[in-house]
Design an enzyme around this catalytic site. Sequence first.
Site, PDB file in Angstrom:
ATOM      1  CD  GLU A   1     -81.564   8.793-102.042  1.00 39.54           C
ATOM      2  OE1 GLU A   1     -81.254   8.822-100.841  1.00 39.54           O
ATOM      3  OE2 GLU A   1     -82.163   7.828-102.563  1.00 39.54           O
TER       4      GLU A   1
ATOM      5  CG  HIS B   1    -108.396   8.709-114.816  1.00 41.89           C
ATOM      6  ND1 HIS B   1    -107.279   9.027-115.547  1.00 41.89           N
ATOM      7  CD2 HIS B   1    -109.249   9.762-114.932  1.00 41.89           C
ATOM      8  CE1 HIS B   1    -107.455  10.216-116.098  1.00 41.89           C
ATOM      9  NE2 HIS B   1    -108.642  10.687-115.740  1.00 41.89           N
TER      10      HIS B   1
ATOM     11  N   GLY C   1     -69.224  11.267-107.451  1.00 35.93           N
ATOM     12  CA  GLY C   1     -70.015  10.052-107.606  1.00 35.93           C
ATOM     13  C   GLY C   1     -71.483  10.377-107.769  1.00 35.93           C
TER      14      GLY C   1
ATOM     15  N   GLY D   1     -72.826  -5.465 -92.200  1.00 37.06           N
ATOM     16  CA  GLY D   1     -73.116  -4.348 -93.090  1.00 37.06           C
ATOM     17  C   GLY D   1     -71.930  -3.801 -93.851  1.00 37.06           C
TER      18      GLY D   1
ATOM     19  N   GLY E   1     -80.571  -0.644 -85.431  1.00 38.19           N
ATOM     20  CA  GLY E   1     -81.090  -0.083 -86.693  1.00 38.19           C
ATOM     21  C   GLY E   1     -80.049   0.051 -87.784  1.00 38.19           C
TER      22      GLY E   1
ATOM     23  CE  LYS F   1     -68.883  -1.573 -85.703  1.00 35.40           C
ATOM     24  NZ  LYS F   1     -69.239  -0.200 -85.970  1.00 35.40           N
TER      25      LYS F   1
ATOM     26  CB  ILE G   1     -74.895   8.410-101.503  1.00 34.63           C
ATOM     27  CG1 ILE G   1     -75.291   7.150-100.730  1.00 34.63           C
ATOM     28  CG2 ILE G   1     -74.390   9.506-100.565  1.00 34.63           C
ATOM     29  CD1 ILE G   1     -74.208   6.564 -99.853  1.00 34.63           C
TER      30      ILE G   1
HETATM   31  P1  FAD Z   1     -75.951  -2.086 -91.733  1.00 33.08           P
HETATM   32  O1  FAD Z   1     -77.213  -1.340 -91.790  1.00 33.08           O
HETATM   33  O2  FAD Z   1     -74.700  -1.410 -92.134  1.00 33.08           O
HETATM   34  O3  FAD Z   1     -75.840  -2.630 -90.239  1.00 33.08           O
HETATM   35  C1  FAD Z   1     -74.726  -3.325 -89.778  1.00 33.08           C
HETATM   36  C2  FAD Z   1     -74.671  -3.171 -88.281  1.00 33.08           C
HETATM   37  O4  FAD Z   1     -73.646  -4.011 -87.787  1.00 33.08           O
HETATM   38  C3  FAD Z   1     -74.305  -1.762 -87.831  1.00 33.08           C
HETATM   39  O5  FAD Z   1     -75.215  -1.331 -86.843  1.00 33.08           O
HETATM   40  C4  FAD Z   1     -72.900  -1.912 -87.255  1.00 33.08           C
HETATM   41  O6  FAD Z   1     -72.637  -1.013 -86.186  1.00 33.08           O
HETATM   42  C5  FAD Z   1     -72.933  -3.339 -86.763  1.00 33.08           C
HETATM   43  N1  FAD Z   1     -71.621  -3.992 -86.659  1.00 33.08           N
HETATM   44  C6  FAD Z   1     -70.641  -4.036 -87.592  1.00 33.08           C
HETATM   45  N2  FAD Z   1     -69.614  -4.799 -87.154  1.00 33.08           N
HETATM   46  C7  FAD Z   1     -69.968  -5.248 -85.917  1.00 33.08           C
HETATM   47  C8  FAD Z   1     -69.344  -6.077 -84.977  1.00 33.08           C
HETATM   48  N3  FAD Z   1     -68.159  -6.657 -85.209  1.00 33.08           N
HETATM   49  N4  FAD Z   1     -69.978  -6.300 -83.801  1.00 33.08           N
HETATM   50  C9  FAD Z   1     -71.204  -5.741 -83.529  1.00 33.08           C
HETATM   51  N5  FAD Z   1     -71.837  -4.962 -84.410  1.00 33.08           N
HETATM   52  C10 FAD Z   1     -71.240  -4.724 -85.595  1.00 33.08           C
HETATM   53  N6  FAD Z   1     -80.995   1.439 -98.804  1.00 33.08           N
HETATM   54  C11 FAD Z   1     -82.283   1.391 -99.208  1.00 33.08           C
HETATM   55  O7  FAD Z   1     -82.792   0.302 -99.476  1.00 33.08           O
HETATM   56  N7  FAD Z   1     -83.022   2.533 -99.325  1.00 33.08           N
HETATM   57  C12 FAD Z   1     -82.517   3.755 -99.057  1.00 33.08           C
HETATM   58  O8  FAD Z   1     -83.214   4.754 -99.171  1.00 33.08           O
HETATM   59  C13 FAD Z   1     -81.169   3.833 -98.639  1.00 33.08           C
HETATM   60  N8  FAD Z   1     -80.617   5.027 -98.362  1.00 33.08           N
HETATM   61  C14 FAD Z   1     -79.324   5.081 -97.917  1.00 33.08           C
HETATM   62  C15 FAD Z   1     -78.777   6.323 -97.659  1.00 33.08           C
HETATM   63  C16 FAD Z   1     -77.478   6.424 -97.223  1.00 33.08           C
HETATM   64  C17 FAD Z   1     -76.889   7.776 -96.928  1.00 33.08           C
HETATM   65  C18 FAD Z   1     -76.710   5.239 -97.021  1.00 33.08           C
HETATM   66  C19 FAD Z   1     -75.293   5.323 -96.504  1.00 33.08           C
HETATM   67  C20 FAD Z   1     -77.240   3.992 -97.304  1.00 33.08           C
HETATM   68  C21 FAD Z   1     -78.561   3.900 -97.757  1.00 33.08           C
HETATM   69  N9  FAD Z   1     -79.140   2.669 -98.069  1.00 33.08           N
HETATM   70  C22 FAD Z   1     -80.420   2.625 -98.514  1.00 33.08           C
HETATM   71  C23 FAD Z   1     -78.403   1.407 -97.933  1.00 33.08           C
HETATM   72  C24 FAD Z   1     -78.792   0.699 -96.615  1.00 33.08           C
HETATM   73  O9  FAD Z   1     -78.527   1.573 -95.535  1.00 33.08           O
HETATM   74  C25 FAD Z   1     -78.004  -0.579 -96.459  1.00 33.08           C
HETATM   75  O10 FAD Z   1     -78.164  -1.389 -97.600  1.00 33.08           O
HETATM   76  C26 FAD Z   1     -78.488  -1.353 -95.236  1.00 33.08           C
HETATM   77  O11 FAD Z   1     -78.353  -0.597 -94.064  1.00 33.08           O
HETATM   78  C27 FAD Z   1     -77.705  -2.664 -95.085  1.00 33.08           C
HETATM   79  O12 FAD Z   1     -78.164  -3.343 -93.961  1.00 33.08           O
HETATM   80  P2  FAD Z   1     -77.217  -4.316 -93.129  1.00 33.08           P
HETATM   81  O13 FAD Z   1     -78.035  -4.760 -91.962  1.00 33.08           O
HETATM   82  O14 FAD Z   1     -76.623  -5.330 -94.012  1.00 33.08           O
HETATM   83  O15 FAD Z   1     -76.011  -3.407 -92.621  1.00 33.08           O
HETATM   84  P1  NAD Z   2     -72.935   4.005-106.005  1.00 37.77           P
HETATM   85  O1  NAD Z   2     -72.162   2.791-106.315  1.00 37.77           O
HETATM   86  O2  NAD Z   2     -74.404   3.997-106.173  1.00 37.77           O
HETATM   87  O3  NAD Z   2     -72.374   5.231-106.866  1.00 37.77           O
HETATM   88  C1  NAD Z   2     -71.031   5.601-106.810  1.00 37.77           C
HETATM   89  C2  NAD Z   2     -70.653   6.320-108.081  1.00 37.77           C
HETATM   90  O4  NAD Z   2     -69.377   6.926-107.914  1.00 37.77           O
HETATM   91  C3  NAD Z   2     -70.543   5.395-109.284  1.00 37.77           C
HETATM   92  O5  NAD Z   2     -71.424   5.830-110.284  1.00 37.77           O
HETATM   93  C4  NAD Z   2     -69.074   5.511-109.683  1.00 37.77           C
HETATM   94  O6  NAD Z   2     -68.879   5.440-111.089  1.00 37.77           O
HETATM   95  C5  NAD Z   2     -68.682   6.884-109.144  1.00 37.77           C
HETATM   96  N1  NAD Z   2     -67.225   7.070-108.907  1.00 37.77           N
HETATM   97  C6  NAD Z   2     -66.375   6.196-108.320  1.00 37.77           C
HETATM   98  N2  NAD Z   2     -65.118   6.740-108.263  1.00 37.77           N
HETATM   99  C7  NAD Z   2     -65.170   7.984-108.819  1.00 37.77           C
HETATM  100  C8  NAD Z   2     -64.227   9.041-109.054  1.00 37.77           C
HETATM  101  N3  NAD Z   2     -62.956   8.933-108.692  1.00 37.77           N
HETATM  102  N4  NAD Z   2     -64.662  10.162-109.661  1.00 37.77           N
HETATM  103  C9  NAD Z   2     -65.965  10.296-110.028  1.00 37.77           C
HETATM  104  N5  NAD Z   2     -66.895   9.322-109.836  1.00 37.77           N
HETATM  105  C10 NAD Z   2     -66.524   8.194-109.224  1.00 37.77           C
HETATM  106  O7  NAD Z   2     -72.553   4.366-104.502  1.00 37.77           O
HETATM  107  P2  NAD Z   2     -73.153   5.407-103.466  1.00 37.77           P
HETATM  108  O8  NAD Z   2     -74.010   6.412-104.134  1.00 37.77           O
HETATM  109  O9  NAD Z   2     -71.982   5.840-102.668  1.00 37.77           O
HETATM  110  O10 NAD Z   2     -74.076   4.471-102.588  1.00 37.77           O
HETATM  111  C11 NAD Z   2     -73.523   3.355-101.881  1.00 37.77           C
HETATM  112  C12 NAD Z   2     -74.542   2.252-101.692  1.00 37.77           C
HETATM  113  O11 NAD Z   2     -75.582   2.680-100.834  1.00 37.77           O
HETATM  114  C13 NAD Z   2     -75.151   1.837-103.013  1.00 37.77           C
HETATM  115  O12 NAD Z   2     -74.978   0.455-103.161  1.00 37.77           O
HETATM  116  C14 NAD Z   2     -76.598   2.154-102.895  1.00 37.77           C
HETATM  117  O13 NAD Z   2     -77.402   1.112-103.365  1.00 37.77           O
HETATM  118  C15 NAD Z   2     -76.838   2.344-101.401  1.00 37.77           C
HETATM  119  N6  NAD Z   2     -77.764   3.472-101.268  1.00 37.77           N
HETATM  120  C16 NAD Z   2     -79.036   3.284-101.683  1.00 37.77           C
HETATM  121  C17 NAD Z   2     -79.928   4.326-101.648  1.00 37.77           C
HETATM  122  C18 NAD Z   2     -81.318   4.084-102.102  1.00 37.77           C
HETATM  123  O14 NAD Z   2     -81.721   2.931-102.196  1.00 37.77           O
HETATM  124  N7  NAD Z   2     -82.089   5.111-102.379  1.00 37.77           N
HETATM  125  C19 NAD Z   2     -79.531   5.577-101.214  1.00 37.77           C
HETATM  126  C20 NAD Z   2     -78.221   5.755-100.824  1.00 37.77           C
HETATM  127  C21 NAD Z   2     -77.350   4.670-100.849  1.00 37.77           C
END
Ligand code: FAD
Ligand code: NAD
Length: 463
Positions: free
Chosen positions: A186, A441, A179, A143, A39, A34, A183
Site C-alpha cells: 500500500e 450489469h 517486506g 494492540g 482510535g 495512553k 503495508i
Molecule cells: P490498536 O489499534 O493497536 O490499539 C491499541 C490501543 O491501545 C492503542 O491506542 C494504544 O495506544 C493503546 N495501549 C497500548 N498499551 C496500553 C496501555 N498499557 N495502557 C493504555 N493504552 C494502551 N487493518 C485493516 O483491517 N484494514 C486496513 O486498511 C489496515 N491498514 C493498516 C495500515 C497500517 C499502516 C497499519 C500499521 C495497520 C493497518 N491495519 C489495517 C491493521 C489495524 O490497524 C489493526 O489490526 C488494528 O488497529 C488493531 O486494533 P486493536 O484495537 O487490537 O489495536
Molecule cells: P505482513 O506480515 O503483511 O508482511 C510482511 C512481509 O515482510 C512478509 O511477506 C515477510 O515475508 C516479509 N519479510 C520479513 N522479513 C523480511 C526481510 N528480512 N527481508 C525481506 N522481507 C521480509 O506485515 P506488514 O505489511 O508489516 O503489516 C503488518 C500487519 O498490519 C499485517 O498483519 C496486516 O494484516 C496489517 N495491515 C493490514 C492492512 C490492510 O488490511 N489493508 C494494511 C496494512 C497493515
Amino acid sequence: MDTYDLVVIGAGPAGYVCAIRAAQLGLKAALVEKEEHLGGTCLNIGCIPSKALLHSTELFHHAAHGEHHGIVAKEVTVDVAKLMERKGKVVDQLRKGVGTLVQKRGITVLKGTGKLLGDHKVEVSGGGETKTVAAENIVIATGSSHAGLPFLEIDEKDIVSSTGALAFDAVPERLVVIGGGAIGLELGCVWARLGSKVTVVEFLPTIAAGSDDDVSKLAERIFKKQGLAIDTNTKVVACDKQNGALVLKAEKKGKEKTYEADKILISVGRKAHTDGLGLDNAGIETDERGRIPVDNFRTKAKGVWAIGDVIAGPMLAHKAEEDGVAVAEMIAGKPVHVDYNLVPNVIYTQPEIASVGLTERAAKDKGLDVKVGKFSLLANGRAIAQDATDGMVKVIADANTDRLLGVAVIAAGASEIIASAVAHMTYGGSAEDLGRTVHAHPTISESLKEAALAIEKAAIHAL
Ligand code: FAD
Ligand code: NAD
C-alpha cells in the site's frame, strides 16, 4: 476506588468498540488509553491515514495519465504538504466521531497507561497522576506495534516504519520497501504514484503472501507493469550509509544483492503490544510470538479477557472490532463466537486484492477435494469501460458438497466486491447459489458470479 463492570485497556478498534457495545448492553464501562487520541493504530497511524493517501495519490495518477481518454492536463503537480493536511483532517474528523460516540454512551475515559495489578484491579498512570480502578471484568486491547530488523534502527526519518512513511514531507527519490505485505504494497504504491522509484524486497517467493497463488502472481505482474520494482526470494541482511545514501545488502538464492535508497520502509510485520502491562501481576504469560493466549477471548486469569491484535488471528481492524463486540456480549451473558475463517482480508492497492476463506492450496493441504472457477476481468464490460481489466476472480468450492470454501479477488473495488462472498459463506452458501445470484450489469462484481459459474463451465462471457 471507582468500580466498573468492565475496564478496557486500549482504545483502538478492539477496545473502543468493546466499550460501546458493553454500554449499549447496560454495562458500566471505562476505557483506558495512553495516547492523546482514541482510535488506536487503525485510526491514527494505520487504516485511515493510509487510505486517505491512497485515494489522493490515485487522483493524482488519473489526472496525470488521462491522455488516452482525451483528457490532457498539463503539468500536474503534487503539493505533499497539502496532501498530508487533508490526511490529517480525515483522521481528525473520525477522532471526533469516536470521541463523541464514547462520551454519549456514558463511557468513562481514563487517560494514561493501564497496568494490571491482579485481583480485578487496574492502575492508570498519566499526566503525573496514578489512580487505581476496580472491575469484575478487565479487557486487554493493547494492540500491536511495528516489528523491526536487528540491523536497522528505525528513526522515522530515513529508516521508517509505516508511521514515518505516512508522513514524509517530500517524495523520496528512491524508496526501498522491506517486506511485500499489506503495508509495503500500500505505502509503496502511494509513493510510487507520486514519482518515487520504489523497490519492494520480499523474503518469500511471492508478494501479498497468504493470497491465492494465482492472485499473488498476477498482482506481481500488474505492480511491475505499474513501475514498482519487486524482488522476491530476497532477504535483506545488512545496511550501511555510503556517501549520504543508504545501502542495503540482501541475499537472493545464495547471491548478494545491494540496493541504494534515500528512504527505507521496514514493513516486516507487527508484534503484540504488552510492554508495561503488568501481565505477571495477573499470572498471564505470553506465547512464543509475544501474544496473549486466550480461549474464546478468556485469558488464564479469572475475569481478564484479551481481544484484537494482542491475541492470535488476523491483525485486522474489523477482526478486532468483532472480538470487541463478542467479549462485551459474553460479559453481558450472551454466548458468541467469531469465525476467523470468515474474516475478509484486503490490500488497498490498485487493483485491490481481497479474499475470504481458504486459498486453493490451503484447501488442498487440508485434504479437501476442491473445484475451482476463475474469471478474468478482460471479459468484463464494466472493467473495459473504466480501464480496469487488470484482475481476476477465483472461487473455490468443495467438489462434493459445492459449499464455498474461499473467494479471491484482484480487481478495482475488490474491497466492496468481497462483502457479498463473505455473506454467502456466512450463510453456508454454495457455488451454485453465488452463480444464480443476480448481479447488476454492468458491474465488476458480475465477475464473481461468472467465476462461480465457471466451476461448472457455465460462465457466459468466457469460452
Ligand atoms: P490498536 O489499534 O493497536 O490499539 C491499541 C490501543 O491501545 C492503542 O491506542 C494504544 O495506544 C493503546 N495501549 C497500548 N498499551 C496500553 C496501555 N498499557 N495502557 C493504555 N493504552 C494502551 N487493518 C485493516 O483491517 N484494514 C486496513 O486498511 C489496515 N491498514 C493498516 C495500515 C497500517 C499502516 C497499519 C500499521 C495497520 C493497518 N491495519 C489495517 C491493521 C489495524 O490497524 C489493526 O489490526 C488494528 O488497529 C488493531 O486494533 P486493536 O484495537 O487490537 O489495536
Ligand atoms: P505482513 O506480515 O503483511 O508482511 C510482511 C512481509 O515482510 C512478509 O511477506 C515477510 O515475508 C516479509 N519479510 C520479513 N522479513 C523480511 C526481510 N528480512 N527481508 C525481506 N522481507 C521480509 O506485515 P506488514 O505489511 O508489516 O503489516 C503488518 C500487519 O498490519 C499485517 O498483519 C496486516 O494484516 C496489517 N495491515 C493490514 C492492512 C490492510 O488490511 N489493508 C494494511 C496494512 C497493515
